[in-house]
Scaffold this active site. Structure first.
Site, PDB file in Angstrom:
ATOM      1  N   SER A 140       0.875  -1.183   0.000  1.00  0.00           N
ATOM      2  CA  SER A 140       0.000   0.000   0.000  1.00  0.00           C
ATOM      3  C   SER A 140       0.906   1.224   0.000  1.00  0.00           C
ATOM      4  O   SER A 140       2.093   1.126   0.362  1.00  0.00           O
ATOM      5  CB  SER A 140      -0.866  -0.012   1.264  1.00  0.00           C
ATOM      6  OG  SER A 140      -1.478   1.241   1.469  1.00  0.00           O
ATOM      7  N   TYR A 153      -2.900  -1.599  10.381  1.00  0.00           N
ATOM      8  CA  TYR A 153      -2.845  -1.795   8.930  1.00  0.00           C
ATOM      9  C   TYR A 153      -1.505  -1.296   8.371  1.00  0.00           C
ATOM     10  O   TYR A 153      -0.842  -1.987   7.594  1.00  0.00           O
ATOM     11  CB  TYR A 153      -4.015  -1.040   8.289  1.00  0.00           C
ATOM     12  CG  TYR A 153      -4.115  -1.156   6.788  1.00  0.00           C
ATOM     13  CD1 TYR A 153      -4.662  -2.280   6.179  1.00  0.00           C
ATOM     14  CD2 TYR A 153      -3.687  -0.118   5.953  1.00  0.00           C
ATOM     15  CE1 TYR A 153      -4.775  -2.374   4.805  1.00  0.00           C
ATOM     16  CE2 TYR A 153      -3.796  -0.207   4.577  1.00  0.00           C
ATOM     17  CZ  TYR A 153      -4.347  -1.335   4.005  1.00  0.00           C
ATOM     18  OH  TYR A 153      -4.462  -1.431   2.635  1.00  0.00           O
TER      19      TYR A 153
HETATM   20  N1  LIG Z   1      -8.540  -0.037  -1.803  1.00  0.00           N
HETATM   21  C1  LIG Z   1      -7.464   0.671  -1.511  1.00  0.00           C
HETATM   22  O1  LIG Z   1      -7.494   1.902  -1.441  1.00  0.00           O
HETATM   23  C2  LIG Z   1      -6.147  -0.020  -1.293  1.00  0.00           C
HETATM   24  C3  LIG Z   1      -5.000   0.771  -1.200  1.00  0.00           C
HETATM   25  C4  LIG Z   1      -3.796   0.147  -0.988  1.00  0.00           C
HETATM   26  C5  LIG Z   1      -3.718  -1.223  -0.867  1.00  0.00           C
HETATM   27  N2  LIG Z   1      -4.863  -1.963  -0.959  1.00  0.00           N
HETATM   28  C6  LIG Z   1      -4.736  -3.404  -0.830  1.00  0.00           C
HETATM   29  O2  LIG Z   1      -5.332  -4.058  -1.922  1.00  0.00           O
HETATM   30  C7  LIG Z   1      -5.724  -5.369  -1.522  1.00  0.00           C
HETATM   31  C8  LIG Z   1      -7.151  -5.639  -1.966  1.00  0.00           C
HETATM   32  O3  LIG Z   1      -8.028  -4.793  -1.258  1.00  0.00           O
HETATM   33  P1  LIG Z   1      -9.356  -4.197  -1.889  1.00  0.00           P
HETATM   34  O4  LIG Z   1      -9.171  -2.745  -1.927  1.00  0.00           O
HETATM   35  O5  LIG Z   1      -9.706  -4.914  -3.137  1.00  0.00           O
HETATM   36  O6  LIG Z   1     -10.395  -4.506  -0.685  1.00  0.00           O
HETATM   37  P2  LIG Z   1     -11.576  -5.572  -0.581  1.00  0.00           P
HETATM   38  O7  LIG Z   1     -11.982  -5.540   0.844  1.00  0.00           O
HETATM   39  O8  LIG Z   1     -12.586  -5.310  -1.607  1.00  0.00           O
HETATM   40  O9  LIG Z   1     -10.866  -6.966  -0.929  1.00  0.00           O
HETATM   41  C9  LIG Z   1     -10.176  -7.729   0.022  1.00  0.00           C
HETATM   42  C10 LIG Z   1     -10.561  -9.180  -0.186  1.00  0.00           C
HETATM   43  O10 LIG Z   1      -9.799  -9.975   0.734  1.00  0.00           O
HETATM   44  C11 LIG Z   1     -10.679 -10.955   1.259  1.00  0.00           C
HETATM   45  N3  LIG Z   1     -10.204 -11.444   2.556  1.00  0.00           N
HETATM   46  C12 LIG Z   1     -10.204 -10.792   3.728  1.00  0.00           C
HETATM   47  N4  LIG Z   1      -9.742 -11.590   4.688  1.00  0.00           N
HETATM   48  C13 LIG Z   1      -9.438 -12.784   4.117  1.00  0.00           C
HETATM   49  C14 LIG Z   1      -8.927 -14.011   4.597  1.00  0.00           C
HETATM   50  N5  LIG Z   1      -8.616 -14.193   5.906  1.00  0.00           N
HETATM   51  N6  LIG Z   1      -8.737 -15.023   3.723  1.00  0.00           N
HETATM   52  C15 LIG Z   1      -9.060 -14.854   2.428  1.00  0.00           C
HETATM   53  N7  LIG Z   1      -9.553 -13.728   1.902  1.00  0.00           N
HETATM   54  C16 LIG Z   1      -9.737 -12.701   2.751  1.00  0.00           C
HETATM   55  C17 LIG Z   1     -12.014 -10.250   1.382  1.00  0.00           C
HETATM   56  O11 LIG Z   1     -13.086 -11.163   1.509  1.00  0.00           O
HETATM   57  C18 LIG Z   1     -12.041  -9.442   0.095  1.00  0.00           C
HETATM   58  O12 LIG Z   1     -12.625 -10.160  -0.964  1.00  0.00           O
HETATM   59  C19 LIG Z   1      -5.506  -5.427  -0.021  1.00  0.00           C
HETATM   60  O13 LIG Z   1      -4.254  -6.031   0.238  1.00  0.00           O
HETATM   61  C20 LIG Z   1      -5.456  -3.965   0.377  1.00  0.00           C
HETATM   62  O14 LIG Z   1      -4.737  -3.756   1.573  1.00  0.00           O
HETATM   63  C21 LIG Z   1      -6.081  -1.401  -1.178  1.00  0.00           C
END
Ligand SMILES: NC(=O)c1ccc[n+]([C@@H]2O[C@H](COP(=O)([O-])OP(=O)(O)OC[C@H]3O[C@@H](n4cnc5c(N)ncnc54)[C@H](O)[C@@H]3O)[C@@H](O)[C@H]2O)c1
Length: 252
Positions: A140, A153
């Site tokens: 991130s 986080y």
């Molecule tokens: N959205 C943002 O702004 C952003 C920014 C930087 C990094 N990220 C990273 O991107 C990645 C994806 O996040 P996103 O934004 O798509 O959010 P999201 O919440 O839509 O997706 C996360 C997914 O991980 C799954 N998950 C959670 N716990 C789990 C577990 N124990 N086992 C298996 N699956 C599990 C959830 O069910 C979900 O489908 C993450 O690593 C997040 O930290 C997101």
């Protein structure tokens, strides 16, 4: 068809960024194993299949050893090898550590960081058998810069950056590259609870240009573009790197 024939695992692929990556990989010719805690990953997989993708859904909690072992086993049974792993699953539970239950800290570390250890501990031996591969860990902008009320986080995402670099050194002799992607604000549900602490998503978005200089949220498919590059041979000289599609957050 930039990754034709490669076998890829994408964790946290039921929705959001993981779904976008799985969809893009399938369109580019990869065989993709989508994994998620949520059973709705089956519907995500079905919609990719309807577009012609060769995909499998395996429901798993990637913070649990036995379920990770089953994920790796199911992948090898279905497709025979593993070339690419995208460690994307994560949770974001905001708040001050003064009010945070110890269980929240532990869950954040287990889902965000330990899951990457587990998936790679059991997945990399299959990559070695296949003669090499590409690992993509989802960091991130918070791997580099912090935000208020996000300490667990942020700590997990900082750890992912250095875990990535350390593994790049360990796996280079096996022709396995390890990189991470460090996105800025992508408009998915993971940010909602944090935004609520500051007046809600709509209110935070009004001032997005203050913290994300491009002045807009990033689309999941923009992160999928980066993942595709890192999964493909186009990034063949890159290992131990962080690619930072953050709309300019860390430029400040
Ligand atoms: N959205 C943002 O702004 C952003 C920014 C930087 C990094 N990220 C990273 O991107 C990645 C994806 O996040 P996103 O934004 O798509 O959010 P999201 O919440 O839509 O997706 C996360 C997914 O991980 C799954 N998950 C959670 N716990 C789990 C577990 N124990 N086992 C298996 N699956 C599990 C959830 O069910 C979900 O489908 C993450 O690593 C997040 O930290 C997101």
């Amino acid at each position: 068809m930039r990754i034709e024939g490669k076998v890829a695992i994408v964790t946290g692929a039921a929705r959001g960024i993981g779904e976008a990556i799985a969809r893009r990989f399938a369109r580019e010719g990869a065989k993709v194993v989508l994994s998620d805690l949520l059973a709705s990953g089956e519907a995500t997989a079905a919609s990719i299949r309807a577009e012609g993708g060769d995909v499998l859904f395996v429901q798993a909690d990637v913070s649990k050893t036995d379920q990770v072992k089953q994920l790796i086993q199911a992948t090898v049974e279905q497709y025979g090898r593993i070339d690419v792993i995208v460690n994307n699953a994560a949770v974001n539970i905001p708040g001050s550590i003064l009010d945070m239950d110890e269980a929240v800290w532990d869950k954040t570390m287990e889902v965000n960081l330990k899951s990457q250890f587990l998936v790679l501990k059991y997945g990399v031996p299959e990559m070695i058998k296949a003669g090499g591969g590409s690992i993509i860990n989802m960091g991130s902008a918070n791997s580099f810069v912090a935000e208020p009320m996000l300490s667990a986080y942020v700590a997990s995402k900082g750890g992912i950056l250095m875990f990535t670099k350390a593994l790049a050194l360990d796996f280079a002799p096996h022709n396995i590259r390890v990189n991470c992607i460090c996105p800025g604000w992508v408009d998915t549900t993971i940010n909602d609870a944090h935004a609520e602490l500051f007046g809600g998503r709509e209110k935070v978005l009004e001032s997005i240009a203050d913290f994300q200089p491009l002045g807009r949220t990033i689309r999941p498919d923009e992160i999928a573009n980066v993942a595709l590059f890192l999964a493909s041979d186009e990034s063949s000289a890159m290992t131990g790197s962080a690619v930072v599609p953050d709309g300019g957050i860390t430029a400040k």
